[in-house]
Design a protein around this motif. Structure first.
Motif, PDB file in Angstrom:
ATOM      1  N   ALA A  17     -39.552 104.176 -23.196  1.00  0.00           N
ATOM      2  CA  ALA A  17     -40.187 103.620 -22.000  1.00  0.00           C
ATOM      3  C   ALA A  17     -40.884 102.299 -22.317  1.00  0.00           C
ATOM      4  CB  ALA A  17     -41.176 104.630 -21.411  1.00  0.00           C
ATOM      5  N   CYS A  18     -41.569 102.218 -23.455  1.00  0.00           N
ATOM      6  CA  CYS A  18     -42.258 100.978 -23.830  1.00  0.00           C
ATOM      7  C   CYS A  18     -41.279  99.843 -24.116  1.00  0.00           C
ATOM      8  CB  CYS A  18     -43.149 101.222 -25.042  1.00  0.00           C
ATOM      9  SG  CYS A  18     -44.666 102.124 -24.664  1.00  0.00           S
ATOM     10  N   ALA A  19     -40.063 100.187 -24.510  1.00  0.00           N
ATOM     11  CA  ALA A  19     -39.056  99.164 -24.784  1.00  0.00           C
ATOM     12  C   ALA A  19     -38.529  98.523 -23.502  1.00  0.00           C
ATOM     13  CB  ALA A  19     -37.899  99.777 -25.572  1.00  0.00           C
ATOM     14  N   ARG A  20     -38.696  99.180 -22.372  1.00  0.00           N
ATOM     15  CA  ARG A  20     -38.252  98.621 -21.097  1.00  0.00           C
ATOM     16  C   ARG A  20     -39.271  97.604 -20.589  1.00  0.00           C
ATOM     17  NH1 ARG A  20     -36.913 104.479 -19.645  1.00  0.00           N
ATOM     18  NH2 ARG A  20     -34.713 104.608 -20.190  1.00  0.00           N
ATOM     19  N   ASP A  21     -38.777  96.568 -19.912  1.00  0.00           N
ATOM     20  CA  ASP A  21     -39.664  95.525 -19.382  1.00  0.00           C
ATOM     21  C   ASP A  21     -40.696  96.081 -18.412  1.00  0.00           C
ATOM     22  OD1 ASP A  21     -38.425  93.558 -20.859  1.00  0.00           O
ATOM     23  OD2 ASP A  21     -37.034  93.021 -19.259  1.00  0.00           O
ATOM     24  N   ASP A  22     -40.282  97.055 -17.590  1.00  0.00           N
ATOM     25  CA  ASP A  22     -41.189  97.600 -16.579  1.00  0.00           C
ATOM     26  C   ASP A  22     -41.944  98.839 -17.064  1.00  0.00           C
ATOM     27  OD1 ASP A  22     -39.090  99.389 -16.635  1.00  0.00           O
ATOM     28  OD2 ASP A  22     -38.676  99.306 -14.488  1.00  0.00           O
ATOM     29  N   GLY A  23     -41.662  99.309 -18.280  1.00  0.00           N
ATOM     30  CA  GLY A  23     -42.345 100.471 -18.831  1.00  0.00           C
ATOM     31  C   GLY A  23     -41.953 101.788 -18.188  1.00  0.00           C
ATOM     32  N   ALA A  24     -40.816 101.810 -17.475  1.00  0.00           N
ATOM     33  CA  ALA A  24     -40.390 103.009 -16.756  1.00  0.00           C
ATOM     34  C   ALA A  24     -39.985 104.124 -17.717  1.00  0.00           C
ATOM     35  CB  ALA A  24     -39.216 102.677 -15.836  1.00  0.00           C
ATOM     36  N   VAL A  25     -40.441 105.333 -17.417  1.00  0.00           N
ATOM     37  CA  VAL A  25     -40.113 106.493 -18.234  1.00  0.00           C
ATOM     38  C   VAL A  25     -38.695 106.981 -17.923  1.00  0.00           C
ATOM     39  CG1 VAL A  25     -40.733 108.905 -18.708  1.00  0.00           C
ATOM     40  CG2 VAL A  25     -42.524 107.179 -18.451  1.00  0.00           C
ATOM     41  N   PHE A  26     -38.307 106.893 -16.652  1.00  0.00           N
ATOM     42  CA  PHE A  26     -36.983 107.362 -16.235  1.00  0.00           C
ATOM     43  C   PHE A  26     -36.010 106.202 -16.114  1.00  0.00           C
ATOM     44  CE2 PHE A  26     -39.856 110.628 -14.509  1.00  0.00           C
ATOM     45  CZ  PHE A  26     -39.349 111.716 -15.189  1.00  0.00           C
ATOM     46  N   PRO A  27     -34.762 106.388 -16.467  1.00  0.00           N
ATOM     47  CA  PRO A  27     -34.147 107.623 -16.951  1.00  0.00           C
ATOM     48  C   PRO A  27     -34.520 107.893 -18.410  1.00  0.00           C
ATOM     49  CG  PRO A  27     -32.525 105.871 -16.911  1.00  0.00           C
ATOM     50  CD  PRO A  27     -33.785 105.314 -16.318  1.00  0.00           C
ATOM     51  N   THR A  75     -45.395 103.598 -18.441  1.00  0.00           N
ATOM     52  CA  THR A  75     -46.338 103.631 -19.549  1.00  0.00           C
ATOM     53  C   THR A  75     -47.619 102.878 -19.195  1.00  0.00           C
ATOM     54  OG1 THR A  75     -45.370 101.644 -20.518  1.00  0.00           O
ATOM     55  CG2 THR A  75     -44.517 103.766 -21.283  1.00  0.00           C
ATOM     56  N   THR A  76     -48.687 103.211 -19.911  1.00  0.00           N
ATOM     57  CA  THR A  76     -49.968 102.529 -19.756  1.00  0.00           C
ATOM     58  C   THR A  76     -50.195 101.659 -20.998  1.00  0.00           C
ATOM     59  OG1 THR A  76     -51.205 104.291 -20.853  1.00  0.00           O
ATOM     60  CG2 THR A  76     -50.911 104.487 -18.461  1.00  0.00           C
ATOM     61  N   PRO A  77     -51.162 100.759 -20.944  1.00  0.00           N
ATOM     62  CA  PRO A  77     -51.466  99.974 -22.151  1.00  0.00           C
ATOM     63  C   PRO A  77     -51.844 100.857 -23.347  1.00  0.00           C
ATOM     64  CG  PRO A  77     -52.469  98.956 -20.227  1.00  0.00           C
ATOM     65  CD  PRO A  77     -51.904 100.273 -19.777  1.00  0.00           C
ATOM     66  N   LEU A  78     -52.451 102.005 -23.089  1.00  0.00           N
ATOM     67  CA  LEU A  78     -52.807 102.928 -24.166  1.00  0.00           C
ATOM     68  C   LEU A  78     -51.564 103.410 -24.920  1.00  0.00           C
ATOM     69  CD1 LEU A  78     -54.933 104.576 -25.682  1.00  0.00           C
ATOM     70  CD2 LEU A  78     -54.763 106.308 -23.883  1.00  0.00           C
ATOM     71  N   ALA A  79     -50.437 103.538 -24.228  1.00  0.00           N
ATOM     72  CA  ALA A  79     -49.195 103.972 -24.880  1.00  0.00           C
ATOM     73  C   ALA A  79     -48.757 102.958 -25.924  1.00  0.00           C
ATOM     74  CB  ALA A  79     -48.095 104.168 -23.842  1.00  0.00           C
TER      75      ALA A  79
END
Length: 170
Positions: A17-27, A75-79
């Motif tokens: 999720a952190c690797a995605r630009d938008d931080g999306a968990v899904f998919p 994701t949040t900044p804490l992640a």
């Protein structure tokens, strides 16, 4: 700052999720069976590493909320701090990390249990069991597990003449 311990599965889901630009968990890219995805996401939510936001893509819906509609996770900044991607912010204190928000959905049996325990005069095991259509051992387990251990609520009890043992939230 205290280190948050992640399981291998939590780390994989969070890293993707952190690797995605938008931080999306899904998919979710990892192969998980049964309700494992839900369990991993719930634990990450409790830790404050991911958050719920309105879903714009219906293929990424986590759950539906009556008020907000389709909800997804990001994701949040804490992640990113936990994974070592970014440095911790100076404004984040260990107390803030330890007290990550716990989500409580309205209209659930757990919510009804909490309301009964917050009511003036509290509630007995028998009253709760009848209202929630649970067995007595389920009521005791819910108070000891989710309420005390997960939500950190303090459940008190006292004997009341003519009523028996009455439980309440402090």
């Amino acid at each position: 700052m205290p280190q948050i311990q992640l399981t291998d599965t939590q780390a994989v889901v969070l890293s993707a999720a952190c690797a995605r630009d938008d931080g999306a968990v899904f998919p979710v890219t990892t192969k998980l069976k049964g309700g494992a995805v839900g369990n991993v996401c719930k634990s990450l939510l409790r830790l404050g590493l991911i958050e719920e936001i309105p879903a714009s893509d219906l293929n990424t819906v986590w759950r539906h909320d009556e008020e907000r509609g389709p909800i997804t996770l990001r994701t949040t900044p804490l992640a990113q701090t936990t994974l070592g991607i970014t440095e911790p912010e100076a404004t984040t204190t260990p107390a803030e990390v330890a007290t990550a928000p716990v989500l409580r959905r309205k209209g659930t049996k757990q919510d009804a249990l909490i309301e009964m325990l917050r009511a003036p005069g509290g509630a007995t095991i028998a009253e709760i069991a009848a209202a929630l259509e649970w067995e007595a051992h389920t009521v005791r387990g819910a108070m000891a597990g989710p309420l005390k251990k997960k939500l950190g609520l303090e459940v008190t009890s006292e004997k009341v003449e003519g009523r028996g043992r009455v439980y309440a939230l402090k």
